[in-house]
Design a protein around this motif. Sequence first.
Motif: not given
Length: 144
Positions: A31-43
């Motif tokens: 969930g954290d990976v999804i949040a960082q990559q898809l929601v926050e778009r951190k790359g």
Amino acid sequence: MAALCRGYGRLLARRPRAAQALTAGALMGAGDVIAQQLVERKGLRGHQGRRTVKMMAIGFCFVGPVLGSWYKVLDRLIPGATKAVAVKKMVLDQGGFAPCFLGCFLAIAGAMNGLSVQENWSKIQQIWPPVQIANFYFVPLNHR
């Protein structure tokens, strides 16, 4: 993959609490990976791996064991599997357990992120009023 599933099935049968903790940690990490990559778009370069590991640790050590135990207690308090029983469990879970669980979760997450007790309390106080508004608006008095 099939071998992994069989291994997990054996773990679940022999050590259900360990399997619950493992599942919660893995899901919270995902969930954290999804949040960082898809929601926050951190790359990938901006991904905060330590944050993901912290979330996994909270899942392994707190969420999995606590929720696993709570669901067993809930099933003893309200046995059965009808629609009415499911609604009763949901009301007790969301009206009684979830606010306490959320407070503990936020306190643990804050502490793991270096917040002082005062900073943590201030953050919880910012979040709590909207939770209580929802509680007062959606939950009848006799179920609060």
